[in-house]
Write a protein that holds these residues in place. Structure first.
Motif, mmCIF file in Angstrom:
data_model
loop_
_atom_site.group_PDB
_atom_site.id
_atom_site.type_symbol
_atom_site.label_atom_id
_atom_site.label_comp_id
_atom_site.label_asym_id
_atom_site.label_seq_id
_atom_site.Cartn_x
_atom_site.Cartn_y
_atom_site.Cartn_z
ATOM 1 N N MET A 67 0.827 -1.212 0.000
ATOM 2 C CA MET A 67 0.000 0.000 0.000
ATOM 3 C C MET A 67 0.860 1.261 0.000
ATOM 4 O O MET A 67 0.484 2.288 -0.558
ATOM 5 C CB MET A 67 -0.934 0.016 1.214
ATOM 6 N N LEU A 68 2.049 1.208 0.634
ATOM 7 C CA LEU A 68 2.929 2.364 0.647
ATOM 8 C C LEU A 68 3.721 2.472 -0.647
ATOM 9 O O LEU A 68 3.976 3.573 -1.138
ATOM 10 C CB LEU A 68 3.879 2.302 1.845
ATOM 11 N N GLU A 69 4.115 1.337 -1.203
ATOM 12 C CA GLU A 69 4.826 1.362 -2.486
ATOM 13 C C GLU A 69 3.955 2.007 -3.550
ATOM 14 O O GLU A 69 4.434 2.777 -4.400
ATOM 15 C CB GLU A 69 5.186 -0.063 -2.909
ATOM 16 N N GLU A 70 2.652 1.717 -3.502
ATOM 17 C CA GLU A 70 1.731 2.250 -4.502
ATOM 18 C C GLU A 70 1.557 3.759 -4.387
ATOM 19 O O GLU A 70 1.118 4.417 -5.328
ATOM 20 C CB GLU A 70 0.373 1.550 -4.372
ATOM 21 N N ARG A 71 1.931 4.321 -3.241
ATOM 22 C CA ARG A 71 1.883 5.781 -3.071
ATOM 23 C C ARG A 71 3.172 6.448 -3.543
ATOM 24 O O ARG A 71 3.378 7.632 -3.336
ATOM 25 C CB ARG A 71 1.621 6.127 -1.601
ATOM 26 N N GLU A 72 4.058 5.669 -4.138
ATOM 27 C CA GLU A 72 5.294 6.151 -4.748
ATOM 28 C C GLU A 72 6.229 6.794 -3.721
ATOM 29 O O GLU A 72 6.883 7.787 -3.998
ATOM 30 C CB GLU A 72 4.989 7.133 -5.887
ATOM 31 N N ASP A 85 2.734 -7.697 2.444
ATOM 32 C CA ASP A 85 1.303 -7.415 2.363
ATOM 33 C C ASP A 85 0.790 -6.465 3.432
ATOM 34 O O ASP A 85 -0.261 -5.842 3.248
ATOM 35 C CB ASP A 85 0.505 -8.726 2.442
ATOM 36 N N SER A 86 1.487 -6.364 4.562
ATOM 37 C CA SER A 86 0.933 -5.590 5.676
ATOM 38 C C SER A 86 2.035 -4.969 6.517
ATOM 39 O O SER A 86 3.210 -5.361 6.424
ATOM 40 C CB SER A 86 0.073 -6.490 6.566
ATOM 41 N N MET A 87 1.655 -4.030 7.371
ATOM 42 C CA MET A 87 2.599 -3.413 8.304
ATOM 43 C C MET A 87 3.130 -4.457 9.282
ATOM 44 O O MET A 87 4.299 -4.434 9.661
ATOM 45 C CB MET A 87 1.918 -2.265 9.061
ATOM 46 N N HIS A 88 2.262 -5.376 9.696
ATOM 47 C CA HIS A 88 2.690 -6.420 10.616
ATOM 48 C C HIS A 88 3.768 -7.296 9.966
ATOM 49 O O HIS A 88 4.785 -7.617 10.591
ATOM 50 C CB HIS A 88 1.503 -7.284 11.037
ATOM 51 N N LYS A 91 7.220 -5.569 9.888
ATOM 52 C CA LYS A 91 8.005 -5.639 11.131
ATOM 53 C C LYS A 91 8.607 -7.020 11.332
ATOM 54 O O LYS A 91 9.781 -7.145 11.706
ATOM 55 C CB LYS A 91 7.123 -5.255 12.328
ATOM 56 N N SER A 92 7.815 -8.050 11.089
ATOM 57 C CA SER A 92 8.327 -9.402 11.306
ATOM 58 C C SER A 92 9.434 -9.736 10.307
ATOM 59 O O SER A 92 10.420 -10.397 10.652
ATOM 60 C CB SER A 92 7.194 -10.433 11.224
ATOM 61 N N THR A 93 9.309 -9.243 9.078
ATOM 62 C CA THR A 93 10.341 -9.490 8.067
ATOM 63 C C THR A 93 11.631 -8.776 8.432
ATOM 64 O O THR A 93 12.722 -9.352 8.340
ATOM 65 C CB THR A 93 9.857 -9.029 6.686
ATOM 66 N N MET A 94 11.527 -7.532 8.853
ATOM 67 C CA MET A 94 12.719 -6.786 9.260
ATOM 68 C C MET A 94 13.402 -7.475 10.437
ATOM 69 O O MET A 94 14.636 -7.574 10.485
ATOM 70 C CB MET A 94 12.346 -5.347 9.623
ATOM 71 N N ALA A 95 12.610 -7.961 11.380
ATOM 72 C CA ALA A 95 13.171 -8.633 12.554
ATOM 73 C C ALA A 95 13.900 -9.918 12.161
ATOM 74 O O ALA A 95 14.966 -10.228 12.704
ATOM 75 C CB ALA A 95 12.071 -8.930 13.567
#
Length: 198
Positions: A67-72, A85-88, A91-95
């Motif tokens: 959703m943020l990528e689509e806002r350029e 797919d989501s904010m959640h 965070k888990s991916t970064m961790a």
């Protein structure tokens, strides 16, 4: 420890010193061959730290919800951009990708990210270092609040040793590199019970 997740603001803040400190941190990462894991944005001190790493020929992985990528607002020049797919999931991916976490000035989102990884450490879900870059005393109110939690018995004092706090990025990264996690215990009233014994 060669991959550090940085949580910070998508704003530059009121003072130019925030951007300068973010750039200095990025320079540290590039010179030490530390891979930056961050939210993937191109603006604010988030963008400043990424730009500094890239300018120093370092490696940067951004993690951003679709959703943020689509806002350029995704940084266009990253080494790698992971779309989730989501904010959640972000965070888990970064961790999962990071060997440690470093907190720069930011707002509510940065606080959410910080408290989640801090809580995970208390629960023994990870043993990775958590650094707080306290630029010009920005995080003094937070540190005072944590002390207040300890005084009011909502946070055990030993958990504060999980947090590495400094105002100089180079020395803070040095401290993170040699971090050894304390033994994790669950505290019930005045008694302590090792998780391993439960």
């Amino acid at each position: 420890m060669r991959k550090i997740a940085v949580f910070c603001g998508s704003s530059s803040g009121q003072s130019e010193m925030y951007t300068k400190a973010a750039q200095k941190l990025g320079n540290e990462f590039a010179s030490r061959d530390i891979k930056l894991i961050y939210g993937g944005g191109a603006v604010g001190i988030m963008g400043a730290v990424a730009n500094a790493v890239l300018e120093g020929k370092g490696t940067v992985t951004g993690v951003m919800p679709k959703m943020l990528e689509e806002r350029e607002i995704a940084h266009p020049e990253l080494t790698e951009l992971v779309i989730v797919d989501s904010m959640h999931e972000r965070k888990s991916t970064m961790a999962e990708l990071a060997d440690g976490f470093l907190i720069l000035p930011g707002g509510a989102g940065t606080m959410e990210e910080f408290f989640e990884v801090f809580t995970w450490a208390q629960l023994g879900l990870h043993a990775k270092p958590i650094g707080i870059l306290n630029i010009d005393g920005y995080y003094e109110p937070l540190l005072n609040m944590l002390d207040h939690m300890v005084r009011e018995s909502f946070l055990h004092e030993s958990f504060l040793s999980m947090l590495l706090i400094g105002s100089d990025s180079g020395r803070l990264v040095d401290t993170m590199m040699t971090y050894e996690a304390p033994s994790i215990q669950r505290y019930v009233n005045d008694n302590s019970i090792d998780y391993d014994d439960m």
